[in-house]
Design a protein around this motif. Structure first.
Motif, mmCIF file in Angstrom:
data_model
loop_
_atom_site.group_PDB
_atom_site.id
_atom_site.type_symbol
_atom_site.label_atom_id
_atom_site.label_comp_id
_atom_site.label_asym_id
_atom_site.label_seq_id
_atom_site.Cartn_x
_atom_site.Cartn_y
_atom_site.Cartn_z
ATOM 1 N N GLY B 203 35.686 26.032 81.952
ATOM 2 C CA GLY B 203 37.002 26.047 81.335
ATOM 3 C C GLY B 203 37.549 27.417 81.028
ATOM 4 O O GLY B 203 38.466 27.559 80.223
ATOM 5 N N ALA B 204 36.993 28.456 81.661
ATOM 6 C CA ALA B 204 37.515 29.793 81.417
ATOM 7 C C ALA B 204 38.870 29.951 82.089
ATOM 8 O O ALA B 204 39.081 29.462 83.200
ATOM 9 C CB ALA B 204 36.546 30.849 81.960
ATOM 10 N N GLY B 205 39.796 30.606 81.416
ATOM 11 C CA GLY B 205 41.128 30.817 81.975
ATOM 12 C C GLY B 205 41.102 31.901 83.037
ATOM 13 O O GLY B 205 40.131 32.642 83.150
ATOM 14 N N PRO B 206 42.162 31.998 83.825
ATOM 15 C CA PRO B 206 42.208 32.994 84.898
ATOM 16 C C PRO B 206 42.040 34.423 84.390
ATOM 17 O O PRO B 206 41.347 35.226 85.020
ATOM 18 C CB PRO B 206 43.585 32.794 85.531
ATOM 19 C CG PRO B 206 44.327 31.852 84.657
ATOM 20 C CD PRO B 206 43.329 31.116 83.828
ATOM 21 N N ALA B 207 42.630 34.718 83.228
ATOM 22 C CA ALA B 207 42.537 36.086 82.724
ATOM 23 C C ALA B 207 41.084 36.426 82.411
ATOM 24 O O ALA B 207 40.599 37.512 82.728
ATOM 25 C CB ALA B 207 43.401 36.244 81.476
ATOM 26 N N ARG B 208 40.369 35.456 81.817
ATOM 27 C CA ARG B 208 38.977 35.705 81.460
ATOM 28 C C ARG B 208 38.127 35.864 82.712
ATOM 29 O O ARG B 208 37.300 36.774 82.811
ATOM 30 C CB ARG B 208 38.463 34.551 80.605
ATOM 31 C CG ARG B 208 37.152 34.872 79.946
ATOM 32 C CD ARG B 208 36.667 33.743 79.072
ATOM 33 N NE ARG B 208 35.235 33.843 78.870
ATOM 34 C CZ ARG B 208 34.658 34.675 78.021
ATOM 35 N NH1 ARG B 208 35.397 35.474 77.296
ATOM 36 N NH2 ARG B 208 33.345 34.719 77.898
ATOM 37 N N ILE B 209 38.342 34.978 83.686
ATOM 38 C CA ILE B 209 37.573 35.066 84.929
ATOM 39 C C ILE B 209 37.825 36.407 85.600
ATOM 40 O O ILE B 209 36.905 37.122 86.005
ATOM 41 C CB ILE B 209 37.961 33.917 85.885
ATOM 42 C CG1 ILE B 209 37.506 32.575 85.312
ATOM 43 C CG2 ILE B 209 37.343 34.134 87.260
ATOM 44 C CD1 ILE B 209 37.858 31.404 86.168
ATOM 45 N N LEU B 210 39.108 36.774 85.675
ATOM 46 C CA LEU B 210 39.483 37.983 86.399
ATOM 47 C C LEU B 210 38.929 39.224 85.724
ATOM 48 O O LEU B 210 38.296 40.060 86.358
ATOM 49 C CB LEU B 210 41.016 38.049 86.483
ATOM 50 C CG LEU B 210 41.603 39.085 87.414
ATOM 51 C CD1 LEU B 210 41.027 38.899 88.804
ATOM 52 C CD2 LEU B 210 43.108 38.929 87.459
ATOM 53 N N PHE B 211 39.149 39.339 84.415
ATOM 54 C CA PHE B 211 38.833 40.615 83.783
ATOM 55 C C PHE B 211 37.449 40.673 83.180
ATOM 56 O O PHE B 211 36.904 41.741 83.004
ATOM 57 C CB PHE B 211 39.911 40.971 82.761
ATOM 58 C CG PHE B 211 41.237 41.157 83.429
ATOM 59 C CD1 PHE B 211 41.399 42.184 84.357
ATOM 60 C CD2 PHE B 211 42.282 40.290 83.221
ATOM 61 C CE1 PHE B 211 42.584 42.346 85.026
ATOM 62 C CE2 PHE B 211 43.472 40.454 83.879
ATOM 63 C CZ PHE B 211 43.632 41.485 84.778
ATOM 64 N N LYS B 212 36.868 39.527 82.871
ATOM 65 C CA LYS B 212 35.506 39.587 82.358
ATOM 66 C C LYS B 212 34.495 39.475 83.498
ATOM 67 O O LYS B 212 33.659 40.335 83.684
ATOM 68 C CB LYS B 212 35.266 38.460 81.337
ATOM 69 C CG LYS B 212 33.844 38.410 80.841
ATOM 70 C CD LYS B 212 33.797 38.265 79.356
ATOM 71 C CE LYS B 212 32.423 38.385 78.718
ATOM 72 N NZ LYS B 212 31.326 38.756 79.531
ATOM 73 N N HIS B 213 34.646 38.413 84.297
ATOM 74 C CA HIS B 213 33.610 38.165 85.302
ATOM 75 C C HIS B 213 33.799 39.001 86.558
ATOM 76 O O HIS B 213 32.857 39.606 87.056
ATOM 77 C CB HIS B 213 33.586 36.685 85.654
ATOM 78 C CG HIS B 213 33.255 35.826 84.471
ATOM 79 N ND1 HIS B 213 31.974 35.619 84.063
ATOM 80 C CD2 HIS B 213 34.043 35.166 83.607
ATOM 81 C CE1 HIS B 213 31.973 34.851 82.985
ATOM 82 N NE2 HIS B 213 33.226 34.556 82.686
ATOM 83 N N MET B 214 35.022 39.006 87.076
ATOM 84 C CA MET B 214 35.210 39.729 88.325
ATOM 85 C C MET B 214 35.237 41.240 88.117
ATOM 86 O O MET B 214 34.630 41.985 88.861
ATOM 87 C CB MET B 214 36.506 39.292 88.990
ATOM 88 C CG MET B 214 36.390 37.916 89.616
ATOM 89 S SD MET B 214 37.967 37.469 90.303
ATOM 90 C CE MET B 214 37.496 36.122 91.351
#
Lengths: 307, 303
Positions: B203-214
């Motif tokens: 359930g992570a949002g796009p911003a979290r996926i993009l800036f935290k994970h990627m």
């Protein structure tokens, strides 16, 4: 292939238009009228502005400017009467071009040789020094090198002429100042791609067939290692042009770079605008050509680049 | 009989431990630092840079001369009172060089930082969203990339006046383009990874996926690119100042100092040598650091 070329050409046209638009509007935003001096009467000022078409609305001026550009007319100087940008280019560009091509050719040859030396030497000490040297020379800005050369050989040892007069000796320092950075850059590039090509299967195959060392080096490795060089030719030419700004003004070479620096210092807006568009156009076209050459030589490129 | 103790020996426990890994678990950055440290050139570069930064930050506090303080001792050579001598207006050259280093480093680091932020955001969004948005965004990048930046930096400088701010604006107009391209390719290649999918299902949002994970996985190449961009920015600033488009008096960057010294080059060469040697040392150190960093971050890429 054709599709890629058309696409790339269209991009070039758009970029050119973008450059012209930006240059035009930035120049028009500059404060003050180009003719405004302390002792000028308003009526004379108005007459002068009307003479150069500056009384028209700005969007109309832009259209007029575009039209004259299409006819190959890059404008006139506002500070020096009767001088057109086309004249300046016709005078200065051949000199700059000659200097740039000579130094680029030298850089290409020496850089490639040093790059191969870097990759084939068995001595790690030699390799270390070569890499350190290339980093050192990449770190020296062109104007610093030009000044140091001028101080040492021109003023100190007095072996080379300080002023440029077109003779062979007076070419040495400017060419050197322009060539050192590309030599370092090309040698690193050749080193990287040569090392990669050296370990390919077809090289092992060629060696297994018993081909001579030189033949393998030149025909099998170098030919493939030269590919990345074509890609950087475009940016390199751009570098040579901006490099010529300082080198020409330091050695007082009557090229287009010195003209540009002079017009920047005398705030000759229209000349700056014309030269910016001309030089930008040269750079855009060389980039375009080097990309197309790359696609022609290596058909793999268009697949991932065109996407 | 079998219970007799001499038939049984306790197992040698040490053999059990023979496959125990005694090395402390290292974090990624710890490894990077170890590899960086073992590269002599990079380490020297880092030390030199730190010394210069220290000098530029602290030096002016100890210097008895203000950077714009004129004096009667004009065009003196290097001496005990004026380490680098004085310039045509009697200003202490050592102090001016220190301030010049400040400006050069400030321009280099801050413009690179801004470019990185813009580039990561722009490239990240383009790569993540994909499709038509991506195509349109990247076309714009292509156009910006192809226009030679130096030419319109010069125009911007003429428009906004010769100061640090306008140099920064000029460098940030198109400086982010390289980083944006890099970030985009990274994001596209990371899109299909399992951990991204896992984050998405949690359930992570796009911003979290993009800036935290990627972003944390795309950081190495971006960092290398950024360390290359700093010396380039310093280079450009020095170049602009040298052709007379840079910082205006009484402030001076290293390039301006070199430009000022040009007139008296034949008579007072030290006024020229001090600033240009300093520029070279800074760019040299930064290039070595970036070289070392790129090898430390990606050991397969060692040269």
């Amino acid at each position: 292939m054709l599709k890629y070329i058309v696409k790339r050409l269209a991009m070039g046209v758009v970029t050119m238009f973008f450059l012209i638009t930006i240059t035009f509007w930035l120049t028009r935003l500059m404060p003050g009228s180009p003719f405004a001096t302390d002792n000028i009467s308003p009526s004379v000022l108005a007459a002068l502005e009307a003479n150069y078409g500056l009384d028209k609305p700005i969007d109309q001026q832009f259209v007029i400017y575009l039209q004259s550009l299409l006819q190959g007319n890059l404008g006139v100087s506002y500070t020096r009467t009767g001088v057109t940008v086309n004249d300046l280019i016709a005078q200065g560009f051949p000199v700059t071009l000659k200097l740039g091509l000579i130094s680029f050719a030298i850089a290409l040859v020496i850089g490639t040789v040093i790059g191969i030396w870097m990759s084939t030497t068995k001595s790690s000490a030699v390799k270390g020094w070569l890499i350190t040297g290339s980093t050192l020379f990449i770190s020296i800005p062109g104007f610093v090198l030009a000044i140091v050369l001028l101080m040492v050989f021109g003023q100190g040892l007095k072996v080379l002429p300080v002023l440029f007069d077109g003779s062979f000796l007076s070419y040495i320092m400017p060419v050197l100042a322009l060539a050192v950075y590309p030599i370092a850059q090309i040698s690193r590039l050749v080193h990287a791609s040569y090392t990669e090509a050296m370990n390919q299967d077809y090289v092992v195959m060629a060696r297994a067939k018993g081909l001579g060392k030189r033949r393998i080096q030149l025909l099998h490795i170098l030919k493939n290692a030269m590919l990345p060089l074509i890609t950087v030719c475009g940016p390199m030419i751009a570098f040579q042009i901006t490099g010529s700004f300082v080198v020409e003004s330091i050695f007082t070479i009557p090229g287009i770079g010195e003209e540009f620096v002079n017009s920047v210092n005398s705030r000759d807006y229209t000349v700056i605008m014309g030269l910016t568009i001309f030089l930008g156009g040269v750079i855009i076209i060389t980039n375009l050509l080097s990309d197309l050459a790359c696609a022609l030589v290596d058909p793999r490129i268009k697949l991932d680049k065109a996407s | 009989m079998l219970q007799k103790s001499e038939f049984f020996k306790p197992i040698d426990k040490s053999e059990q431990d023979s496959e125990f890994i005694a090395m402390e678990p290292h974090s990624f950055w710890h490894d990077v630092w170890d590899r960086f440290r073992s590269n002599r050139r990079a380490l020297i570069g880092l030390i030199v840079l730190l010394l210069i930064v220290l000098l530029a930050v602290l030096g002016p506090f100890f210097s008895p001369y203000p950077y714009d303080g004129m004096g009667t001792e004009v065009n003196r050579g290097p001496s005990g009172t004026h380490w680098f001598g004085t310039d045509a207006l009697g200003r202490d050259l050592f102090t001016r060089v220190l301030y010049g280093i400040r400006i050069s480093l400030f321009v280099g680091f801050v413009s690179t930082l801004i470019n990185c932020v813009i580039g990561v955001l722009y490239g990240g969004v383009a790569g993540y969203v994909g499709g038509r948005t991506d195509a349109a965004m990247m076309r714009f990048v292509d156009v910006l990339y192809a226009v030679p930046s130096l030419l319109y930096i010069i125009l911007l400088m003429m428009l906004f006046g010769a100061n640090v701010g306008s140099i920064m604006v000029g460098m940030c107009v198109s400086g982010w383009v390289g980083i944006a391209r890099l970030m985009r390719t990274q994001v596209i290649s990371l899109k299909g990874r399992e951990y991204v999918l896992a984050a998405y299902t949690e359930g992570a949002g796009p911003a979290r996926i993009l800036f935290k994970h990627m972003f944390s996985n795309a950081m190495s190449p971006i960092l290398v690119q950024a360390t290359l961009a700093i010396p380039q920015a310093i280079f450009q600033e020095a170049f602009l100042s040298f052709i007379g488009m840079g910082i205006s008096a009484p402030q001076a960057s290293l390039g301006t100092l070199a430009q000022d010294a040009r007139m008296y080059m034949a008579i007072y060469p030290h006024q020229m040598i001090c600033p240009i040697v300093m520029i070279c040392i800074i760019i040299f150190a930064l290039n070595f650091i970036s070289e070392g960093l790129s090898e430390a971050l990606d050991p397969t890429n060692s040269r």
